[in-house]
Design a protein around this motif. Structure first.
Motif, mmCIF file in Angstrom:
data_model
loop_
_atom_site.group_PDB
_atom_site.id
_atom_site.type_symbol
_atom_site.label_atom_id
_atom_site.label_comp_id
_atom_site.label_asym_id
_atom_site.label_seq_id
_atom_site.Cartn_x
_atom_site.Cartn_y
_atom_site.Cartn_z
ATOM 1 N N UNK A 44 -28.138 60.668 67.762
ATOM 2 C CA UNK A 44 -27.546 59.603 67.915
ATOM 3 C C UNK A 44 -27.156 58.738 68.491
ATOM 4 N N UNK A 45 -27.043 57.664 68.548
ATOM 5 C CA UNK A 45 -26.444 57.188 69.606
ATOM 6 C C UNK A 45 -24.830 56.881 70.105
ATOM 7 N N UNK A 46 -24.213 57.481 71.422
ATOM 8 C CA UNK A 46 -22.814 57.496 71.234
ATOM 9 C C UNK A 46 -22.223 55.937 71.835
ATOM 10 N N UNK A 47 -22.553 55.681 72.827
ATOM 11 C CA UNK A 47 -21.967 53.781 72.896
ATOM 12 C C UNK A 47 -23.199 53.612 73.969
ATOM 13 N N UNK A 48 -23.412 51.743 74.089
ATOM 14 C CA UNK A 48 -23.564 51.114 74.596
ATOM 15 C C UNK A 48 -23.235 49.665 75.036
ATOM 16 N N UNK A 49 -23.319 50.092 75.994
ATOM 17 C CA UNK A 49 -22.243 48.125 76.287
ATOM 18 C C UNK A 49 -23.123 47.325 75.712
ATOM 19 N N UNK A 50 -24.249 46.879 74.781
ATOM 20 C CA UNK A 50 -25.775 45.813 74.267
ATOM 21 C C UNK A 50 -24.711 45.898 72.754
ATOM 22 N N UNK A 51 -23.472 47.091 72.785
ATOM 23 C CA UNK A 51 -22.692 46.682 70.749
ATOM 24 C C UNK A 51 -22.132 45.426 70.847
ATOM 25 N N UNK A 52 -21.795 44.808 72.686
ATOM 26 C CA UNK A 52 -20.128 44.355 72.214
ATOM 27 C C UNK A 52 -19.482 44.768 72.090
ATOM 28 N N UNK A 77 -1.165 55.865 74.995
ATOM 29 C CA UNK A 77 -1.891 56.054 76.902
ATOM 30 C C UNK A 77 -1.109 54.181 76.848
ATOM 31 N N UNK A 78 -0.297 54.588 78.040
ATOM 32 C CA UNK A 78 0.692 52.589 78.508
ATOM 33 C C UNK A 78 -0.816 51.721 79.335
ATOM 34 N N UNK A 79 -1.566 52.599 79.890
ATOM 35 C CA UNK A 79 -2.318 51.667 80.398
ATOM 36 C C UNK A 79 -4.145 52.143 80.629
ATOM 37 N N UNK A 80 -4.471 52.821 79.602
ATOM 38 C CA UNK A 80 -5.748 52.951 79.156
ATOM 39 C C UNK A 80 -5.918 52.354 77.676
ATOM 40 N N UNK A 81 -7.779 52.607 76.889
ATOM 41 C CA UNK A 81 -7.321 52.409 75.887
ATOM 42 C C UNK A 81 -8.689 53.681 75.391
ATOM 43 N N UNK A 82 -8.746 54.656 74.423
ATOM 44 C CA UNK A 82 -9.397 55.390 74.752
ATOM 45 C C UNK A 82 -10.689 54.737 73.296
ATOM 46 N N UNK A 83 -12.361 55.579 73.920
ATOM 47 C CA UNK A 83 -13.246 55.461 73.125
ATOM 48 C C UNK A 83 -13.384 56.742 72.326
ATOM 49 N N UNK A 84 -12.961 57.232 71.696
ATOM 50 C CA UNK A 84 -13.161 58.311 70.811
ATOM 51 C C UNK A 84 -14.279 58.536 69.980
ATOM 52 N N UNK A 85 -16.161 59.363 70.418
ATOM 53 C CA UNK A 85 -16.400 59.212 69.331
ATOM 54 C C UNK A 85 -16.824 60.676 68.540
ATOM 55 N N UNK A 86 -16.389 60.370 67.226
ATOM 56 C CA UNK A 86 -16.348 61.503 66.511
ATOM 57 C C UNK A 86 -17.594 62.071 66.233
ATOM 58 N N UNK A 118 -20.831 59.746 61.357
ATOM 59 C CA UNK A 118 -20.367 59.934 62.964
ATOM 60 C C UNK A 118 -19.514 58.119 62.551
ATOM 61 N N UNK A 119 -18.997 58.236 64.260
ATOM 62 C CA UNK A 119 -18.443 57.288 64.476
ATOM 63 C C UNK A 119 -17.794 57.033 65.461
ATOM 64 N N UNK A 120 -17.086 55.792 66.626
ATOM 65 C CA UNK A 120 -17.078 54.943 67.166
ATOM 66 C C UNK A 120 -15.842 55.001 67.328
ATOM 67 N N UNK A 121 -14.834 54.992 67.740
ATOM 68 C CA UNK A 121 -12.920 54.317 67.132
ATOM 69 C C UNK A 121 -12.543 53.708 69.077
ATOM 70 N N UNK A 122 -12.451 52.309 68.943
ATOM 71 C CA UNK A 122 -11.695 52.069 70.238
ATOM 72 C C UNK A 122 -10.210 52.143 69.356
ATOM 73 N N UNK A 123 -8.992 52.529 70.659
ATOM 74 C CA UNK A 123 -8.065 52.806 70.145
ATOM 75 C C UNK A 123 -7.524 52.268 71.275
ATOM 76 N N UNK A 124 -6.336 51.751 70.738
ATOM 77 C CA UNK A 124 -5.574 50.429 72.230
ATOM 78 C C UNK A 124 -4.384 50.848 73.017
ATOM 79 N N UNK A 125 -3.917 51.113 74.190
ATOM 80 C CA UNK A 125 -2.879 50.865 74.803
ATOM 81 C C UNK A 125 -1.548 50.947 73.840
#
Length: 176
Positions: A44-52, A77-86, A118-125
């Motif tokens: 299972x791929x977790x992350x790729x910049x190719x996905x955009x 967070x105030x400064x970072x974005x989380x990218x959580x892969x479950x 399974x999935x990847x979630x982007x959570x902004x600051x």
């Protein structure tokens, strides 16, 4: 149907194609993963910049587990974005937009992930989040935040799970 019993009809949660109808908090993204099984196991791929999926570089990664029935959060967070892969186990992920200038200010999202979803979630600051293990075994995720952890000054701001500031109750509920 007995007219004396107050039955409530189910509401729609997904499209006929299985896509959630829930609108997401501004800046939150979800990318469901594809798991490739064969006789040897799974890949299972977790992350790729190719996905955009996100335009920020990979700078740091960590693995975390949550024991059955436990919850990690509320944190923002105030400064970072989380990218959580479950990756493993059963999770309930709750997000709350605490950004007054956001078009989705005070919006709440509840997402679910498991070994079968399974999935990847982007959570902004600025978005509070909590992850709850709703399964019976340890659940695991990987975070690829947009900033490396600063041990001297962590970019973590916490609230207690039972805060009245976020309209969500983590108490267990009976299934229906």
């Amino acid at each position: 149907m007995n007219p004396e019993l107050p039955a409530v009809p189910d509401r729609q949660t997904v499209t006929p194609q299985g896509q959630s109808i829930q609108s997401l908090i501004d800046g939150v993204k979800v990318r469901l993963a594809v798991t490739h099984p064969d006789e040897r196991g799974d890949l299972c791929e977790l992350y790729s910049t190719a996905w955009g999926f996100d335009d920020e570089p990979m700078v740091y990664a960590y693995f975390a587990s949550v024991r059955p029935g436990q919850t990690k959060g509320w944190v923002k967070h105030l400064l970072q974005t989380d990218r959580l892969f479950f990756a493993l186990g059963s999770f309930r992920v709750v997000l709350y937009d605490d950004r007054p200038d956001s078009p989705t200010y005070q919006k709440l999202n509840v997402l679910h992930f498991s070994d079968r979803k399974r999935g990847l979630v982007r959570i902004p600051a600025g978005v509070f989040h909590a992850v709850q293990n709703v399964g019976t075994v340890d659940a695991c995720f990987v975070n690829n935040p947009t900033r490396a952890y600063n041990h001297a000054q962590p970019d973590k701001y916490r609230l207690p799970l039972d805060t009245p500031l976020i309209p969500f109750d983590f108490a267990p509920t009976l299934g229906g």
